[in-house]
Design a protein around this motif. Structure first.
Motif, PDB file in Angstrom:
ATOM      1  N   LEU A  29       0.946  -1.532  -0.243  1.00 16.23           N
ATOM      2  CA  LEU A  29      -0.272  -0.051   0.420  1.00 16.23           C
ATOM      3  C   LEU A  29       0.929   1.533  -0.214  1.00 16.23           C
ATOM      4  O   LEU A  29       0.443   1.865  -0.582  1.00 16.23           O
ATOM      5  CB  LEU A  29      -1.055   0.116   1.363  1.00 16.23           C
ATOM      6  CG  LEU A  29      -1.602  -0.700   1.041  1.00 16.23           C
ATOM      7  CD1 LEU A  29      -2.776  -1.011   2.085  1.00 16.23           C
ATOM      8  CD2 LEU A  29      -2.979  -0.925   0.247  1.00 16.23           C
ATOM      9  N   MET A  30       1.812   0.990   0.893  1.00 16.14           N
ATOM     10  CA  MET A  30       2.822   2.255   0.998  1.00 16.14           C
ATOM     11  C   MET A  30       3.622   2.953  -0.569  1.00 16.14           C
ATOM     12  O   MET A  30       3.681   3.329  -0.777  1.00 16.14           O
ATOM     13  CB  MET A  30       3.452   2.517   2.306  1.00 16.14           C
ATOM     14  CG  MET A  30       3.489   2.640   3.155  1.00 16.14           C
ATOM     15  SD  MET A  30       2.469   3.527   3.162  1.00 16.14           S
ATOM     16  CE  MET A  30       0.966   3.232   3.834  1.00 16.14           C
ATOM     17  N   ARG A  32       1.716   2.251  -3.253  1.00 14.95           N
ATOM     18  CA  ARG A  32       1.265   2.401  -4.074  1.00 14.95           C
ATOM     19  C   ARG A  32       0.576   3.860  -3.848  1.00 14.95           C
ATOM     20  O   ARG A  32       0.607   4.510  -4.689  1.00 14.95           O
ATOM     21  CB  ARG A  32       0.292   1.186  -4.491  1.00 14.95           C
ATOM     22  CG  ARG A  32       0.137  -0.108  -4.606  1.00 14.95           C
ATOM     23  CD  ARG A  32       0.908  -0.410  -6.705  1.00 14.95           C
ATOM     24  NE  ARG A  32      -0.160   1.143  -7.260  1.00 14.95           N
ATOM     25  CZ  ARG A  32       0.351   1.059  -8.565  1.00 14.95           C
ATOM     26  NH1 ARG A  32       1.524   0.627  -8.697  1.00 14.95           N
ATOM     27  NH2 ARG A  32       0.189   1.649  -9.097  1.00 14.95           N
ATOM     28  N   TRP A  33       1.017   3.762  -2.986  1.00 16.55           N
ATOM     29  CA  TRP A  33       0.574   5.352  -2.913  1.00 16.55           C
ATOM     30  C   TRP A  33       1.936   6.413  -3.339  1.00 16.55           C
ATOM     31  O   TRP A  33       1.548   7.207  -3.791  1.00 16.55           O
ATOM     32  CB  TRP A  33       0.875   5.429  -1.020  1.00 16.55           C
ATOM     33  CG  TRP A  33       0.720   6.676  -0.749  1.00 16.55           C
ATOM     34  CD1 TRP A  33       1.332   7.887  -0.185  1.00 16.55           C
ATOM     35  CD2 TRP A  33      -1.011   7.900  -0.747  1.00 16.55           C
ATOM     36  NE1 TRP A  33       0.741   9.205   0.312  1.00 16.55           N
ATOM     37  CE2 TRP A  33      -1.055   9.071  -0.076  1.00 16.55           C
ATOM     38  CE3 TRP A  33      -2.265   7.223  -1.221  1.00 16.55           C
ATOM     39  CZ2 TRP A  33      -1.763  10.082  -0.242  1.00 16.55           C
ATOM     40  CZ3 TRP A  33      -3.632   8.040  -0.952  1.00 16.55           C
ATOM     41  CH2 TRP A  33      -3.185   9.487  -0.399  1.00 16.55           C
ATOM     42  N   ARG A  34       2.863   5.731  -2.658  1.00  8.34           N
ATOM     43  CA  ARG A  34       4.063   6.551  -3.732  1.00  8.34           C
ATOM     44  C   ARG A  34       4.600   7.096  -5.068  1.00  8.34           C
ATOM     45  O   ARG A  34       4.481   7.632  -6.005  1.00  8.34           O
ATOM     46  CB  ARG A  34       5.188   5.771  -3.495  1.00  8.34           C
ATOM     47  CG  ARG A  34       6.125   6.283  -3.175  1.00  8.34           C
ATOM     48  CD  ARG A  34       7.710   6.144  -3.392  1.00  8.34           C
ATOM     49  NE  ARG A  34       7.818   4.715  -4.098  1.00  8.34           N
ATOM     50  CZ  ARG A  34       9.244   4.042  -5.131  1.00  8.34           C
ATOM     51  NH1 ARG A  34      10.445   4.650  -3.865  1.00  8.34           N
ATOM     52  NH2 ARG A  34       9.350   3.296  -6.121  1.00  8.34           N
ATOM     53  N   ASP A  36       0.886   6.614  -7.313  1.00  8.31           N
ATOM     54  CA  ASP A  36      -0.290   7.246  -7.370  1.00  8.31           C
ATOM     55  C   ASP A  36      -1.248   7.534  -6.383  1.00  8.31           C
ATOM     56  O   ASP A  36      -2.082   8.227  -6.748  1.00  8.31           O
ATOM     57  CB  ASP A  36      -1.513   5.740  -7.782  1.00  8.31           C
ATOM     58  CG  ASP A  36      -1.038   4.805  -8.405  1.00  8.31           C
ATOM     59  OD1 ASP A  36      -0.228   5.497  -9.170  1.00  8.31           O
ATOM     60  OD2 ASP A  36      -1.423   3.659  -8.845  1.00  8.31           O
ATOM     61  N   GLY A  37      -1.048   8.022  -5.378  1.00  7.00           N
ATOM     62  CA  GLY A  37      -1.055   8.426  -4.055  1.00  7.00           C
ATOM     63  C   GLY A  37      -1.820  10.310  -4.839  1.00  7.00           C
ATOM     64  O   GLY A  37      -2.921  10.766  -4.240  1.00  7.00           O
ATOM     65  N   THR A  40      -4.683   9.851  -6.846  1.00  7.42           N
ATOM     66  CA  THR A  40      -5.538   9.607  -5.955  1.00  7.42           C
ATOM     67  C   THR A  40      -6.627  10.140  -5.115  1.00  7.42           C
ATOM     68  O   THR A  40      -7.676  10.491  -4.951  1.00  7.42           O
ATOM     69  CB  THR A  40      -5.259   8.194  -4.459  1.00  7.42           C
ATOM     70  OG1 THR A  40      -4.547   7.187  -5.267  1.00  7.42           O
ATOM     71  CG2 THR A  40      -6.441   7.408  -3.513  1.00  7.42           C
TER      72      THR A  40
END
Length: 61
Positions: A29-30, A32-34, A36-37, A40
């Motif tokens: 999750l971290m 993907r956040w990096r 696509d954050g 999002t």
């Protein structure tokens, strides 16, 4: 009441598997956040940036 709460005994395999899978999920999750954050949250739009697929290619079309 029937007495104080006694937590059930959990096998070591299940405990360590849960920690491993939970850590893997957290790091995924971290990651993907990096990547696509901001998309999002709506701060950046996907069409505002050049695609990673277009990097390094000449536009001769």
């Amino acid at each position: 009441m029937s007495g104080p709460f006694v937590p059930p005994k959990v096998p070591a395999f299940q405990r360590y598997s849960a920690k491993f899978l939970g850590g893997t999920m957290f790091f995924f999750l971290m990651y993907r956040w990096r990547e696509d954050g901001l998309h999002t949250l709506g701060i950046r739009k996907a069409w505002d940036e050049p695609s990673h697929h277009d990097a390094g290619h000449d536009k001769h079309h």
